[in-house]
Every structure is written in structure tokens, then in C-alpha cells.
Design a protein around this motif. Structure first.
Motif, PDB file in Angstrom:
ATOM      1  N   GLN A   1       0.857  -1.183   0.000  1.00 36.08           N
ATOM      2  CA  GLN A   1       0.000   0.000   0.000  1.00 36.08           C
ATOM      3  C   GLN A   1       0.898   1.240   0.000  1.00 36.08           C
ATOM      4  O   GLN A   1       1.785   1.368   0.845  1.00 36.08           O
ATOM      5  CB  GLN A   1      -0.922   0.011   1.222  1.00 36.08           C
ATOM      6  CG  GLN A   1      -1.944  -1.109   1.222  1.00 36.08           C
ATOM      7  CD  GLN A   1      -2.962  -0.960   2.323  1.00 36.08           C
ATOM      8  OE1 GLN A   1      -3.959  -0.249   2.181  1.00 36.08           O
ATOM      9  NE2 GLN A   1      -2.731  -1.631   3.441  1.00 36.08           N
TER      10      GLN A   1
ATOM     11  N   SER B   1      -4.218  10.055  -1.518  1.00 36.97           N
ATOM     12  CA  SER B   1      -4.906   8.798  -1.781  1.00 36.97           C
ATOM     13  C   SER B   1      -4.024   7.643  -1.331  1.00 36.97           C
ATOM     14  O   SER B   1      -2.801   7.770  -1.211  1.00 36.97           O
ATOM     15  CB  SER B   1      -5.253   8.665  -3.269  1.00 36.97           C
ATOM     16  OG  SER B   1      -4.087   8.720  -4.063  1.00 36.97           O
TER      17      SER B   1
ATOM     18  N   ASP C   1      -3.298   3.563  -2.242  1.00 42.21           N
ATOM     19  CA  ASP C   1      -3.527   2.646  -3.354  1.00 42.21           C
ATOM     20  C   ASP C   1      -2.754   1.351  -3.130  1.00 42.21           C
ATOM     21  O   ASP C   1      -1.610   1.359  -2.651  1.00 42.21           O
ATOM     22  CB  ASP C   1      -3.063   3.288  -4.667  1.00 42.21           C
ATOM     23  CG  ASP C   1      -3.508   2.481  -5.885  1.00 42.21           C
ATOM     24  OD1 ASP C   1      -4.473   1.712  -5.746  1.00 42.21           O
ATOM     25  OD2 ASP C   1      -2.894   2.636  -6.941  1.00 42.21           O
TER      26      ASP C   1
ATOM     27  N   LYS D   1      -6.617   6.604   5.077  1.00 41.30           N
ATOM     28  CA  LYS D   1      -7.906   6.311   4.444  1.00 41.30           C
ATOM     29  C   LYS D   1      -9.042   6.979   5.210  1.00 41.30           C
ATOM     30  O   LYS D   1      -9.983   7.529   4.614  1.00 41.30           O
ATOM     31  CB  LYS D   1      -8.126   4.799   4.392  1.00 41.30           C
ATOM     32  CG  LYS D   1      -7.297   4.077   3.350  1.00 41.30           C
ATOM     33  CD  LYS D   1      -7.559   2.574   3.412  1.00 41.30           C
ATOM     34  CE  LYS D   1      -6.704   1.823   2.414  1.00 41.30           C
ATOM     35  NZ  LYS D   1      -6.904   0.354   2.504  1.00 41.30           N
TER      36      LYS D   1
END
Length: 571
Positions: free
Chosen positions: A88, A232, A234, A222
Motif C-alpha cells: 500500500q 490517496s 492505493d 484512508k
């Protein structure tokens, strides 16, 4: 009666009234329309039938690509050297990274507040109004940078460096795209248009600022994504090189005696050893990955490079082909074994008209096992670290060109004599990724991109001595147990070639046979072996010696399979 009058009378007989004439005209129009529609139907069904059917099927279906997994690379004892692993990443919008986000937000606020006079004031006055509104957005961005530093356990200088690398890379891509666009306009003879409105993909997509964060850090961002502009999280699949960094203990018992004396004095122990932090372990051999860009998957007529795009010119797809954003091997094993490691993506096709789903499973890349022993590779690379001292200019080197302590370069190859397997292949400097800072090599690094083990030509030095003896004995220009006398020099005393102990200490080896000459590395013995080739004449001797050297593989590549290997040369 004339012909014209007869034709008129016949026309009135067939079409006695205006009604009949209009009816015939209407019939002719309908017939023409039917002919046109029939022709179009035949063209669509017969000529373009398969192509249009495929277009219709595409409209009535949706396709989802299923990712593949790149094959792992293992060492000879099945230790995983490279594998695809999920991570991540924390990404930031490029506009936030570059500062454009704060400016555009502030400009929009200033315009809303002063739109009644916006176009009546000067540029400097507008910029002043924008600056008044910008403080709020700069404060939000600053909060984001501070939080990223804390979450990533990095200092602000490192974060700014990462941002600068992103900005520089995007600017280079944009400049390249605009340059190609300008050349295309010139080739077509069209006037250049303004490119201010053009945005390349990298300018509107997020970029990684914190790679491979923990689940805790990812979940934190998040939950608070609304608090931080352009942020963000991801999931990404990244190539993981588990042995790229390692800590290796080095026993200094076998280093040259002057060096071990230094370590004994420094560590105050009779049996010194040190721990060496390594990065870039086996980097030159394993290689690395790079991103695929639009130009990589574009057919260029006459180009020798096969782009292998996902979508082919005839509309078909190659599930093993590349899409922009994919990654592929760029050097080393990752490059030469790309077709074996890559695999083939799968896809799911859902037909909207029937509700059926077709699934084609991905084919994962094949596993690749090398002959390298990564632990042996690590031990050798640790010995070559400048901090150990072997690869630094030392007083006993008698090097008048470089200052003491100057880092040196080296290469080491270890072979299994019975199988010719390559057990270790080390080139120093070793870590290309570490040494590459801000897109440029540091001045003190001498061509780190060169794999010195296979990609550079060097004088063979003393390693060629046993080969010259073996060739001379085989060609019978000397006896197998030939004895030569080492008196320090060959030829005259002023310009002659010297033996190393004579040059350094003024001593000679005296009479030597081949075994003792190899053990003592006596220059004079092997000068005489080489000179023996020339007893029948210089030209014939050179040709005879070089033919024999070629049989040993000199001026040829080894066929190891890595890119960048050069054959060397015979003068």
C-alpha cells in the motif's frame, strides 16, 4: 409523323395524366432507396460483416482485465531474490506536489470575490488578491507534508527531495511529449499551436510519496482522506528484492597483513571482524524494472524494436502485450528473461445482452532459478566495500596518481570449476539505485551503470600468466618443465620490462620452473614464455600467439546471457 411527335404521343398513352406521372416518379424514388439500402446491407454483412459484428459485440459487452503475477527469481539454493508482492502506497496529487493546487484554489476564491472587477484590474493586482486567499491552502498543504513526514518516519529534506524528483520526472515527460508534438506539426507543414492547455497523463495522476507503508498508516490516511488535499492510498504490486539490503559479518583474518594490523589497532583485538551494511546486493546481475509509456507500445514503421502492445493494429488484443502503466524488465536478468517472467493477464467478458460471463484465467510468469549463491555474493560484496579497506588507495599500493583513501572499483566472478556455474558475479560500485540521486550520478561515482564483471575491457594483468605458459608449452616453443632465470629485467636495464619484486625491492627470483613461477607470479618467467613465440619471426609469432589466445576465448563473449557483455579485444 416525326419521331419526336411519336415519342410524345406514346408517353401520353402510357402516362395519360399528371397523377400517373407522379406515381411513376414516386416509384422510381422508392426503388432507388431500396437499391441503396440493399447495397449498404450487402456491404455491412458481406464486406464488413466480421468487423462490424465485433464492434457490436464490444458495445454489448464489458471487459475486465485480470492481472498476472511476474515469476520469481531464485538463487541456486531456492532463496527468493525477486518476487511480486502487494503493498500500500501513499500518493499525492501532482498539482499538490507542484504547488499548483494551492494557487488554483486561491485564484478561484479571489475570482468569486472580485469577479465584478476582475478583468478591469492589472495582472499584479490579481496576483495580490490571489496571495491573500492562498494562505489557507498553503496551511492545508503544510499540514499534509508534516503528517507524511511523521507517518513515513522521514525528515522534511527527504520529503522535499522526493517531491523534486517527481516534479523533474513529470517535466521531462511533458517536454518530451511537446517536443514530439512540435516535430509532428513541422513535418505536416502546419503552424505550431499553443501547448499551454495540454496536460500529459503524469500531470493529472497521483504519485507515490510514501511507498510500502504499514496497514496502520494506510488505514489512518484512508479515514482522514478528506482532511488532506489530493491524498490517496492505493494497493500496488511492486517487485520486491528481498536480498537487496543485508548486514554481513566480515572476518578480517584473510585481508593483507598491513590492513589487518590497522583493524587490530582500531578495534583493539587480535581477531578483528566488522559488520558491513550492504545495499544493491546482486543489483547488476538481477537488474530492475521500468514503467511502460505510450511510446513503448506504439508501432513505428521500420523500427527494430517490437513494442508488443496490448491492442494490435487489426483490433485484436494480445493479453501478454503491454499497456501504459505496466512494468517490464529494463536491465540484467529482469530484462533478458522478460518473456519468461512476465506471464499473461486474464480477462472477464460480461455480455450485456445475454448476461453470460466468459472468464479467461491469467497465466502467471514462470519461476527462474539462477546459479548464483546469494550468500557467497554478499560475502564478496562486503569485502569490496570501501569501508573494509581493500578498495581504498593504501600506502603499500605506491599509487602516485590517487590520494590515500580514494575509493577504487573492482569486479569479482566466482565459478564452479566442475560445472562452470557462475556462483557470484560482483561489480563495485554495486547499488545503482542507491547512487542515483535526483536523476544524476554523484561526481565521485565512476560509471556505476557498468557491470565491470562483463561489460568493461581491462588489461588481464597477472591472470594471463598461466595461460601464456600453457600456450607456449602446448605450441612447443618451450619445454614443459622449462626453467628461466629471473634477473629482475628483460631487455636493457633502462627501458626493459621488470619483475615486480625487482621494481619494489631490488631483488630477483633467480632460476624458476613453471610451478614456482606461477606461485611467485614472476614477470620475467612469463615474458620469456611469450617471447618464445617470436623466435620464428615477429609477424608469425603474433599470429600464432593470438590464434592460441582465441582458443581460450579471448576477444569473444562468454554467452552468460546478461546484456552489456563485451568481448574485449586482441591488439
Amino acid at each position: 409523323m416525326t419521331d419526336a411527335k411519336m415519342q410524345t404521343a406514346m408517353f401520353k398513352y402510357i402516362l395519360p395524366s399528371m397523377f400517373h406521372r407522379r406515381l411513376l416518379l414516386l416509384f422510381a424514388a422508392v426503388l432507388l432507396a431500396v437499391i441503396v439500402l440493399t447495397g449498404q446491407l450487402l456491404r455491412l454483412t458481406v464486406v464488413l460483416g466480421s468487423e462490424k459484428l465485433a464492434d457490436a459485440e464490444r458495445v454489448l459487452s464489458t471487459t475486465k482485465l485480470l492481472p498476472t503475477v511476474r515469476g520469481s527469481i531464485l538463487d541456486r539454493k531456492s532463496r527468493v531474490l525477486a518476487s511480486d508482492e502487494p503493498y500500500q502506497d501513499i500518493l499525492g496529487d501532482y498539482r499538490v506536489i507542484s504547488g499548483d493546487w494551492a494557487y488554483s484554489k486561491a485564484r478561484a476564491d479571489a475570482y468569486r470575490k472580485h469577479k465584478d472587477r476582475w478583468y478591469d484590474i492589472s495582472f499584479d493586482q490579481r496576483e495580490a488578491l490571489i496571495a491573500e486567499q492562498r494562505a489557507l491552502y498553503d496551511e492545508q498543504a503544510e499540514k499534509l507534508w508534516h503528517t507524511l513526514c511523521v507517518a513515513g518516519d522521514i525528515d522534511r529534506e527527504e520529503l522535499e527531495r522526493r517531491k523534486a524528483v517527481v516534479i523533474r520526472r513529470v517535466q521531462m515527460i511533458r517536454a518530451s511529449v511537446l517536443d514530439r508534438r512540435a516535430r509532428r506539426f513541422i513535418e505536416m507543414g502546419q503552424p505550431l499551436e499553443s501547448s499551454d492547455h495540454i496536460k500529459v497523463r503524469e500531470e493529472v495522476e497521483p504519485h507515490t510519496l510514501l511507498p510500502a507503508v504499514s496497514d496502520e498508516v494506510a488505514n489512518y490516511f484512508k479515514k482522514r482522506a478528506d482532511e488532506y488535499p489530493g491524498l490517496s492510498v492505493d494497493f500496488v504490486k511492486r517487485r520486491d528484492y528481498g536480498y537487496r539490503a543485508a548486514t554481513v559479518g566480515v572476518d578480517l583474518a584473510s585481508v593483507p597483513s598491513p590492513l589487518i594490523d590497522q583493524w587490530r589497532a582500531r578495534l583493539n583485538t587480535a581477531h578483528p571482524s566488522v559488520e558491513v551494511e550492504l545495499t544493491g546486493l546482486a543489483d547488476h546481475a538481477l537488474g530492475s524494472m521500468r514503467n511502460i509509456y505510450e511510446e513503448d507500445v506504439t508501432y513505428i514503421p521500420g523500427s527494430p524494436i517490437d513494442p508488443r502492445p496490448y491492442r494490435l493494429p487489426d483490433g485484436a488484443v494480445d493479453l501478454g502485450g503491454y499497456l501504459p502503466g505496466d512494468r517490464r524488465g529494463s536491465r540484467g536478468i529482469e530484462f533478458v528473461a522478460e518473456s519468461r517472467l512476465r506471464g499473461t493477464r486474464g480477462r472477464e467478458v460480461f455480455h450485456l445482452d445475454t448476461g453470460q460471463k466468459e472468464t479467461q484465467s491469467p497465466q502467471y510468469g514462470q519461476e527462474l532459478q539462477l546459479t548464483l549463491d546469494i550468500r557467497l555474493q554478499a560475502r564478496i560484496q562486503a569485502l569490496l566495500e570501501p569501508s573494509v579497506g581493500l578498495l581504498k588507495v593504501q600506502p603499500w599500493h605506491y599509487n602516485e596518481d590517487l590520494p590515500l583513501g580514494t575509493p577504487l572499483n573492482a569486479a569479482v566472478v566466482v565459478l564452479d570449476v566442475d560445472t562452470c556455474d557462475v556462483l557470484a558475479l560482483v561489480s563495485s560500485p554495486a547499488d545503482m539505485n542507491r547512487d542515483l540521486k535526483d536523476g544524476a550520478w554523484p561526481e565521485e561515482i565512476d560509471e556505476p551503470v557498468v557491470n565491470r564483471a562483463i561489460g568493461a575491457a581491462y588489461p588481464p594483468g597477472s591472470t594471463i600468466k598461466p595461460i601464456i605458459y600453457a600456450l607456449a608449452a602446448r605450441e612447443r616453443v618451450i619445454e614443459t618443465e622449462q626453467v628461466f632465470v629471473c634477473d629482475g629485467q628483460i631487455h636493457d636495464r633502462e627501458r626493459g620490462f621488470r619483475c615486480w619484486i625487482y621494481k619494489m625491492y631490488g631483488r630477483t627470483h633467480g632460476p624458476l620452473g613453471p610451478v614456482e613461477s606461477i606461485a611467485r607470479s614472476c614477470n620475467i618467467y612469463f615474458y620469456n614464455c611469450g617471447r618464445a613465440f617470436f623466435y620464428e619471426g615477429a609477424e608469425k609469432g603474433v599470429a600464432r600467439m593470438f590464434d592460441a589466445l582465441r582458443e581460450f576465448g579471448f576477444d569473444q563473449t562468454t554467452g552468460i546471457g546478461l546484456p552489456g557483455e563485451i568481448p574485449g579485444f586482441l591488439p
